[in-house]
Design a protein around this motif. Sequence first.
Motif, PDB file in Angstrom:
ATOM      1  N   GLU A  43     -10.409  -8.574   3.151  1.00 17.90           N
ATOM      2  CA  GLU A  43     -11.189  -8.402   1.768  1.00 17.90           C
ATOM      3  C   GLU A  43     -10.009  -7.354   1.092  1.00 17.90           C
ATOM      4  O   GLU A  43      -9.674  -7.954  -0.195  1.00 17.90           O
ATOM      5  CB  GLU A  43     -12.196  -7.822   1.871  1.00 17.90           C
ATOM      6  N   SER A  44      -9.682  -6.286   1.729  1.00 11.35           N
ATOM      7  CA  SER A  44      -8.957  -5.399   0.932  1.00 11.35           C
ATOM      8  C   SER A  44      -7.620  -5.864   0.571  1.00 11.35           C
ATOM      9  O   SER A  44      -7.030  -5.590  -0.304  1.00 11.35           O
ATOM     10  CB  SER A  44      -8.557  -4.074   2.176  1.00 11.35           C
ATOM     11  N   GLU A  45      -6.835  -6.406   1.474  1.00 13.33           N
ATOM     12  CA  GLU A  45      -5.847  -7.067   1.280  1.00 13.33           C
ATOM     13  C   GLU A  45      -5.843  -8.490   0.472  1.00 13.33           C
ATOM     14  O   GLU A  45      -4.839  -8.425  -0.393  1.00 13.33           O
ATOM     15  CB  GLU A  45      -4.872  -7.774   2.724  1.00 13.33           C
ATOM     16  N   LEU A  46      -6.881  -8.985   0.117  1.00 16.53           N
ATOM     17  CA  LEU A  46      -7.052 -10.015  -1.052  1.00 16.53           C
ATOM     18  C   LEU A  46      -6.952  -9.317  -2.417  1.00 16.53           C
ATOM     19  O   LEU A  46      -6.191  -9.643  -3.243  1.00 16.53           O
ATOM     20  CB  LEU A  46      -8.310 -10.847  -0.637  1.00 16.53           C
ATOM     21  N   PHE A  47      -7.612  -8.085  -2.346  1.00 12.76           N
ATOM     22  CA  PHE A  47      -7.597  -7.285  -3.719  1.00 12.76           C
ATOM     23  C   PHE A  47      -6.328  -6.802  -3.863  1.00 12.76           C
ATOM     24  O   PHE A  47      -5.737  -6.821  -5.007  1.00 12.76           O
ATOM     25  CB  PHE A  47      -8.668  -6.077  -3.729  1.00 12.76           C
ATOM     26  N   ILE A  48      -5.709  -6.174  -3.021  1.00  8.09           N
ATOM     27  CA  ILE A  48      -4.076  -5.687  -3.247  1.00  8.09           C
ATOM     28  C   ILE A  48      -3.178  -6.816  -3.608  1.00  8.09           C
ATOM     29  O   ILE A  48      -2.348  -6.837  -4.465  1.00  8.09           O
ATOM     30  CB  ILE A  48      -3.560  -4.880  -2.017  1.00  8.09           C
ATOM     31  N   GLY A  49      -3.213  -8.063  -2.888  1.00  9.36           N
ATOM     32  CA  GLY A  49      -2.654  -9.114  -3.077  1.00  9.36           C
ATOM     33  C   GLY A  49      -2.713  -9.489  -4.481  1.00  9.36           C
ATOM     34  O   GLY A  49      -1.782 -10.055  -5.335  1.00  9.36           O
TER      35      GLY A  49
END
Length: 372
Positions: free
Chosen positions: A24-30
């Motif tokens: 989830e976190s990497e989705l936001f960052i991506g």
Amino acid sequence: MTNPQQGESLPSVLCLTDACDRPESELFIGLKKVGFDVDVMCNPKGRNYQRLLDEGVVAQPMALKSRFDKGGVSAIRDQLSKKNYEVIHAYNPRALACGLRASRGTDIKVVAYRGVIGNISFLNPESWITFLHPRVSKIVCVADAIRDYLASLRFLWMRIPDRKLQRIYKGHDLGWYQATPADLTQFGVPEDAFVICCTGRNSPRKGFDVLINAMGELPADVDAHLLLVGDVINNDELQALAAGSSHPERIHFTGFRNDAPAIAAASNVFVLPSKEREGLPRAVIEAMAYGVAPVVTNVGGMPELVEDGLSGLVVGPSNSGELSAAIERLYRDRELASRLGQAARERIGRNFHTSQTVRETGELYKTLTGRG
């Protein structure tokens, strides 16, 4: 915000969640890296909170206590007043209910996330303040099985329109899974033993009893050890079932562990014997990412993760005999176990990559706001 690569204006999105996991976190960052104006309100106690801060995506900390959290609704409403958001993406029922309440009277598109099957009904009032709320524009389902479940719900003339449902797999990256395999002797497992790992919450639907029974049905010459990881250690009935097994010394309860993926990585096989209502289980994905052969039941989204005979084995739910036979097969054919494990790892890297999730989620936002 304008995407510098494409010269197009991209939607501004407020994501509401709790203690978000790595995908989830990497989705936001991506999403932010490809040009979306993404802000996140999330629980500051989450293990990925600092990474989100470092990447500049946290709007403000928020820990919702319920679906009727007045303080949380007020905080969301305050954040909405600071920027012209076009989309709210809520990642759990509490965030969805509060986000809907906070955005009342606006034309903001609301996207919901659903990761499990069940607990939604046209006869359940709480469903109407979350997933069945008429202002929900899209429900992102983490597996086809969840999308199909939601599409099947009916009451009189009511149903969820197909246009509201979209499957987007939660993405991963093999680079995230670099933990050193755990030393399993700390749990009483002999060195060089053939080890089956199972991780999950203490819930009857997880099928731990079926797995323990399957261990008891293995032929006498199959010297395999089972590691049960998690709070299932607190289940007295399962403890008694294990104690009464034909080889209780081969069944080990680890209790809750922060290094569960490293334990799976040190095992020969990972089993999740769920009886019902699975989405896309993180524990299975983590084991596959470490190249461990998975054995799962034909429940929920698990057959979407594991291709039977290609990247693991799929058996029927609540069938200890079939599960025992699958374990025995991998015990006797270590080359097969190794081959399935490698294929499982490659499948996660190829079919469930975080870049795919970023791309599909971004396209969803653009379509919702008339840019797709």
